[in-house]
Design a protein around this motif. Structure first.
Motif, PDB file in Angstrom:
ATOM      1  N   PRO A   1       2.508  -5.845  -1.034  1.00  0.00           N
ATOM      2  CA  PRO A   1       2.887  -5.182   0.219  1.00  0.00           C
ATOM      3  C   PRO A   1       3.599  -3.848   0.011  1.00  0.00           C
ATOM      4  O   PRO A   1       3.585  -3.001   0.905  1.00  0.00           O
TER       5      PRO A   1
ATOM      6  N   GLU B   1      -0.061  -3.872 -11.471  1.00  0.00           N
ATOM      7  CA  GLU B   1       0.952  -3.226 -10.637  1.00  0.00           C
ATOM      8  C   GLU B   1       1.638  -2.032 -11.311  1.00  0.00           C
ATOM      9  O   GLU B   1       1.824  -0.985 -10.660  1.00  0.00           O
TER      10      GLU B   1
ATOM     11  N   TRP C   1      -5.033  -7.960   0.052  1.00  0.00           N
ATOM     12  CA  TRP C   1      -4.195  -7.156  -0.850  1.00  0.00           C
ATOM     13  C   TRP C   1      -2.853  -7.838  -1.074  1.00  0.00           C
ATOM     14  O   TRP C   1      -2.116  -8.082  -0.123  1.00  0.00           O
TER      15      TRP C   1
ATOM     16  N   ALA D   1      -7.361  -5.694   4.192  1.00  0.00           N
ATOM     17  CA  ALA D   1      -5.910  -5.582   4.055  1.00  0.00           C
ATOM     18  C   ALA D   1      -5.259  -6.943   3.809  1.00  0.00           C
ATOM     19  O   ALA D   1      -4.233  -7.038   3.131  1.00  0.00           O
ATOM     20  N   SER D   2      -5.864  -8.014   4.338  1.00  0.00           N
ATOM     21  CA  SER D   2      -5.303  -9.351   4.142  1.00  0.00           C
ATOM     22  C   SER D   2      -5.520  -9.867   2.721  1.00  0.00           C
ATOM     23  O   SER D   2      -4.871 -10.827   2.302  1.00  0.00           O
TER      24      SER D   2
ATOM     25  N   ILE E   1       2.756  -1.539  -2.044  1.00  0.00           N
ATOM     26  CA  ILE E   1       1.780  -0.514  -2.423  1.00  0.00           C
ATOM     27  C   ILE E   1       0.648  -0.545  -1.401  1.00  0.00           C
ATOM     28  O   ILE E   1       0.054  -1.598  -1.162  1.00  0.00           O
ATOM     29  N   THR E   2       0.339   0.600  -0.817  1.00  0.00           N
ATOM     30  CA  THR E   2      -0.702   0.660   0.206  1.00  0.00           C
ATOM     31  C   THR E   2      -1.884   1.478  -0.306  1.00  0.00           C
ATOM     32  O   THR E   2      -1.758   2.694  -0.502  1.00  0.00           O
ATOM     33  N   PRO E   3      -3.042   0.846  -0.511  1.00  0.00           N
ATOM     34  CA  PRO E   3      -4.214   1.591  -0.968  1.00  0.00           C
ATOM     35  C   PRO E   3      -5.026   2.126   0.205  1.00  0.00           C
ATOM     36  O   PRO E   3      -4.754   1.798   1.369  1.00  0.00           O
ATOM     37  N   ASP E   4      -6.016   2.931  -0.107  1.00  0.00           N
ATOM     38  CA  ASP E   4      -7.044   3.284   0.871  1.00  0.00           C
ATOM     39  C   ASP E   4      -8.107   2.188   0.816  1.00  0.00           C
ATOM     40  O   ASP E   4      -8.706   1.946  -0.235  1.00  0.00           O
ATOM     41  N   PHE E   5      -8.340   1.516   1.930  1.00  0.00           N
ATOM     42  CA  PHE E   5      -9.330   0.452   1.962  1.00  0.00           C
ATOM     43  C   PHE E   5     -10.708   1.039   2.249  1.00  0.00           C
ATOM     44  O   PHE E   5     -10.906   1.748   3.237  1.00  0.00           O
TER      45      PHE E   5
ATOM     46  N   ARG F   1       1.434   1.560  -9.396  1.00  0.00           N
ATOM     47  CA  ARG F   1       2.618   2.273  -8.916  1.00  0.00           C
ATOM     48  C   ARG F   1       2.632   3.725  -9.400  1.00  0.00           C
ATOM     49  O   ARG F   1       3.141   4.616  -8.706  1.00  0.00           O
TER      50      ARG F   1
END
Length: 235
Positions: A169, A138, A166, A163-164, A171-175, A142
């Motif tokens: 919450p 993390e 990950w 997404a489930s 931090i939002t990546p490109d999936f 970040r």
């Protein structure tokens, strides 16, 4: 860390192996001197604004030394991925026994123009080992400018939503979903990370029993063979 047969408490066979390797790699003093020269050369190129790095040599058995040195104030263990016996044993101890994330640098890797891990790839799977690895990473996630969470799925597979899987919450990546192929999962992960021009690949290490994983291998062992970019491993 210096492994010196003269300071080892081990079986006679293990001490003999260490003595035989001196014929190819030099004795403990020569290996330590070469390591220090490499460190000094690297440190001299870092510039005045870089964080200070202290040198401290430890003599002893690799497993016990790694565990002892990974105290509560250690956030990350950095290792060079080399093929010699000491490096293999030290990596095993770092991953399985310290409860610290391990940054593994391939031999010959150079960071290029980007001094930081600005683009981090994550090998995303639906298991607790991977989730623990992401949580351990993390602080670096970040700080990254971009995160790509790579999920390898069989064609036509209606598996879990990436997404489930990950666990962070905030931090939002490109999936990124990648179809499987005849190649190993490890090879596909590295290929996709390279295609995306990632600086670092985060993976969960050895998700099964230690003895089984270390003896028979798996995705982690394959990654150690094929990775051409740094790996952040957590068990």
């Amino acid at each position: 860390m210096v492994v010196d047969p003269a300071h080892m408490m081990a079986s006679s066979e293990e001490i003999s192996i260490q003595q035989l390797r001196e014929l190819r790699e030099g004795n403990a003093e020569q290996r330590a001197r070469a390591t220090r020269e490499a460190f000094d050369s690297w440190n001299a190129q870092r510039g005045t604004k870089a964080a200070p790095v202290a040198w401290r040599a430890v003599t002893g058995a690799e497993t016990d030394s790694v565990i002892k040195e990974a105290g509560a104030d250690i956030a990350l263990i950095v290792m060079a991925h080399d093929a010699n016996m000491d490096a293999t044993d030290a990596l095993h101890a770092a991953i399985f026994s310290t409860r610290r994330p391990v940054l593994l640098i391939p031999t010959g890797w150079r960071p290029g123009a980007r001094p930081l891990f600005s683009h981090i790839a994550v090998g995303l799977t639906d298991d607790d080992t991977m989730r623990r690895a992401i949580i351990a990473a993390e602080p670096w996630l970040r700080a990254a400018a971009r995160i790509s969470a790579i999920s390898i799925q069989d064609r036509g597979d209606d598996g879990a939503d990436p997404a489930s899987m990950w666990p962070l919450p905030a931090i939002t990546p490109d999936f990124v979903t990648v179809p499987s192929s005849h190649e190993t999962i490890a090879a596909r992960l590295v290929q996709e990370a390279d295609r995306l021009n990632a600086d670092l690949l985060v993976v969960g290490a050895y998700g099964h029993l230690e003895f089984i994983e270390w003896l028979f291998g798996g995705v982690t062992r394959d990654l150690l063979k094929v990775a051409d970019l740094p790996l952040l491993l957590a068990h």
